[in-house]
Design a protein around this motif. Structure first.
Motif, mmCIF file in Angstrom:
data_model
loop_
_atom_site.group_PDB
_atom_site.id
_atom_site.type_symbol
_atom_site.label_atom_id
_atom_site.label_comp_id
_atom_site.label_asym_id
_atom_site.label_seq_id
_atom_site.Cartn_x
_atom_site.Cartn_y
_atom_site.Cartn_z
ATOM 1 N N VAL A 1 -11.296 -2.523 12.342
ATOM 2 C CA VAL A 1 -11.109 -3.209 11.480
ATOM 3 C C VAL A 1 -10.534 -4.572 11.863
ATOM 4 C CG1 VAL A 1 -8.675 -3.485 10.377
ATOM 5 C CG2 VAL A 1 -9.438 -1.200 11.113
ATOM 6 N N GLN A 2 -11.127 -5.317 11.159
ATOM 7 C CA GLN A 2 -10.301 -7.495 11.268
ATOM 8 C C GLN A 2 -9.162 -7.920 9.929
ATOM 9 O OE1 GLN A 2 -14.380 -8.723 11.256
ATOM 10 N NE2 GLN A 2 -13.672 -8.495 13.574
ATOM 11 N N LEU A 26 -10.835 -1.705 6.540
ATOM 12 C CA LEU A 26 -9.683 -0.559 6.003
ATOM 13 C C LEU A 26 -10.167 -0.956 4.349
ATOM 14 C CD1 LEU A 26 -6.638 -2.866 6.415
ATOM 15 C CD2 LEU A 26 -7.982 -3.631 6.328
ATOM 16 N N THR A 27 -9.617 0.240 4.240
ATOM 17 C CA THR A 27 -8.837 0.410 2.377
ATOM 18 C C THR A 27 -8.215 -0.524 2.095
ATOM 19 O OG1 THR A 27 -9.874 2.188 2.384
ATOM 20 C CG2 THR A 27 -9.182 2.170 0.571
ATOM 21 N N TRP A 52 0.774 -2.360 -1.439
ATOM 22 C CA TRP A 52 0.243 -3.009 -2.019
ATOM 23 C C TRP A 52 -0.467 -3.048 -2.952
ATOM 24 C CZ3 TRP A 52 -0.908 1.273 -5.420
ATOM 25 C CH2 TRP A 52 -0.317 1.817 -5.730
ATOM 26 N N SER A 53 0.554 -2.680 -3.708
ATOM 27 C CA SER A 53 -0.065 -2.895 -5.332
ATOM 28 C C SER A 53 0.621 -4.673 -5.980
ATOM 29 C CB SER A 53 0.700 -1.536 -6.147
ATOM 30 O OG SER A 53 2.725 -2.328 -6.459
ATOM 31 N N GLY A 54 1.131 -5.239 -5.242
ATOM 32 C CA GLY A 54 1.476 -6.129 -5.303
ATOM 33 C C GLY A 54 3.139 -5.975 -6.219
ATOM 34 N N ALA A 74 -8.879 -7.375 -4.811
ATOM 35 C CA ALA A 74 -10.517 -6.498 -5.399
ATOM 36 C C ALA A 74 -11.382 -8.275 -4.278
ATOM 37 C CB ALA A 74 -10.799 -7.657 -6.310
ATOM 38 N N LYS A 75 -10.861 -8.465 -3.528
ATOM 39 C CA LYS A 75 -11.048 -9.416 -2.179
ATOM 40 C C LYS A 75 -10.815 -9.447 -0.919
ATOM 41 C CE LYS A 75 -11.849 -13.726 -5.175
ATOM 42 N NZ LYS A 75 -11.511 -15.230 -5.644
ATOM 43 N N ASN A 76 -9.685 -8.516 -0.913
ATOM 44 C CA ASN A 76 -9.784 -7.728 0.569
ATOM 45 C C ASN A 76 -8.571 -8.799 1.046
ATOM 46 O OD1 ASN A 76 -10.842 -5.392 -0.557
ATOM 47 N ND2 ASN A 76 -12.099 -5.192 1.302
ATOM 48 N N THR A 77 -8.282 -9.918 -0.417
ATOM 49 C CA THR A 77 -7.421 -10.983 0.858
ATOM 50 C C THR A 77 -5.987 -11.145 0.898
ATOM 51 O OG1 THR A 77 -9.405 -11.973 0.894
ATOM 52 C CG2 THR A 77 -7.577 -13.154 1.097
#
Length: 124
Positions: A1-2, A26-27, A52-54, A74-77
């Motif tokens: 994981v990073q 990670l997911t 997690w959902s925002g 969608a951008k994992n950010t």
């Protein structure tokens, strides 16, 4: 994981910065994401967290109304928009991830993963 934080820099008091933290390994959508900071000679302070959902977020009192945490699954950010910066916001900022199964949204974690920091320096 990073967890790769970026966007720090030197800004004048009253200015703005946006920090980003890109996650991999990670997911991402399974994790609440948080930001903390540590100033020289001070303890780490938990700054903001987003579900997690925002759908929900929380902030430490000193940044409420000035900082906004957001995420793009969608951008994992995850992002931290920092406005009206003050001298006391100077610190190394870290992002962190906490699996949703640990329970309700929690500003102080505990967190499962931590990224490296990005330095924010506010000059007056």
């Amino acid at each position: 994981v990073q967890l790769q934080a970026s966007g720090g820099g030197l800004v004048q008091a009253g200015g703005s910065l946006r920090l980003s933290c890109a996650a991999s390994g990670l997911t991402f959508s399974n994790y609440d994401m948080g930001w903390s900071r540590q100033a020289p000679g001070k303890e780490r302070e938990f700054v903001a967290v987003i579900r997690w959902s925002g759908a929900s977020s929380d902030y430490t009192h000193s940044v409420k109304g000035r900082f906004t945490i957001s995420r793009d699954n969608a951008k994992n950010t995850v992002y931290l928009q920092m406005n009206s910066l003050k001298d006391e916001d100077t610190a190394v900022y870290y992002c962190a991830a906490r699996h949703y199964s640990r329970g309700n949204l929690s500003l102080r974690g505990p967190y499962d993963y931590w990224g490296q920091g990005t330095l924010v320096t506010v000059s007056s």
